[in-house]
Design a protein around this motif. Structure first.
Motif: not given
Length: 257
Positions: A106-116
């Motif tokens: 089961t996928l429980t956490q997700g993070l997507v970061y746009h550094p610029l």
């Protein structure tokens, strides 16, 4: 989640340095059109080191480092340190750091970061999706003819070009626009934010690290997520459709025609 955000920011700092570096960026070929720079390798190692210090028991699945089995946990951290490598190499300012956590299956956490942009999109299963500290609202469904849809397209003989062409032809008469900016993790997260009204992919070859974090964010933002057969937890994600529940069915029908 705090540790994941710390790791993502550290990786983002490394990538930003590389993006702004004067002159060419050295890279080596992994395949006909896959490139790996020393920046995404360094970013992945930074993510793993940061998380291991806080949680030494977890395992890892990384695009660059492969599988690192857990010591005593059913938690696996899934990492794409640089989603949008071609954009990065060509100095297109659209790429991201993607980190997900899977407990068992089961996928429980997700993070997507746009550094610029210093834009942190994240979600925890059952706790909602967030842009920074702001919780993302559950959005209403737009009419089909007003929808902006994201996708990933195959390239350089990687993937099924004919399937993508057929699906594009099926959707183009019905929606307001189709976009393929080049970072699947961001595009999937954007579907949760409402920047895109949907996202699909079948012809392109997407790996779990490309999509896992975005899936958690999109689901917590109220989107329906499945493969194009309608399965919400397939063994292999060979296709993907993310959309508002009121539009998911019609989009799946069009794409499967």
């Amino acid at each position: 989640m705090h540790t994941l955000q710390e790791a993502a920011r550290l990786a983002g700092k490394i990538l930003t340095e590389g993006y702004h570096k004067a002159g060419g960026i050295d890279f080596e070929r992994k395949g006909s059109s896959d490139f790996v720079t020393h920046y995404d390798q360094a970013a992945e190692h930074a993510i793993i080191d940061t998380i291991q210090r806080a949680h030494p028991e977890v395992g890892f699945l990384g695009e660059e480092t492969g599988v690192t089995p857990s010591r005593s946990s059913d938690l696996t951290v899934i990492i794409d340190p640089l989603d949008g490598t071609n954009n990065f190499l060509h100095r297109v300012p659209h790429f991201s750091v993607s980190i997900a956590v899977r407990q068992g299956a089961t996928l429980t956490q997700g993070l997507v970061y746009h550094p610029l942009l210093d834009e942190m999109l994240w979600a925890v299963r059952g706790q909602g999706a967030y842009q920074g500290s702001r919780r993302l609202p559950i959005l209403s469904a737009r009419p089909l003819n007003e929808m902006l849809v994201g996708t990933c397209l195959p390239y350089h003989h990687k993937g099924d070009c004919m399937t993508s062409q057929r699906q594009l032809s099926a959707l183009m008469p019905h929606v307001a626009g189709i976009r393929s900016p080049g970072s699947a993790a961001l595009e999937i997260a954007y579907a949760g934010m409402g920047r895109f009204d949907a996202f699909w992919s079948q012809g392109a070859e997407l790996e779990l690290w490309d999509i896992a974090a975005g899936i958690v964010i999109a689901r917590e933002a109220g989107c329906q997520v499945s493969d194009l057969a309608g399965h919400d937890a397939p063994t292999e994600w060979n296709s993907l459709l993310i959309a508002h529940p009121e539009r998911h069915g019609i989009l799946r029908s069009l794409l499967n025609e």
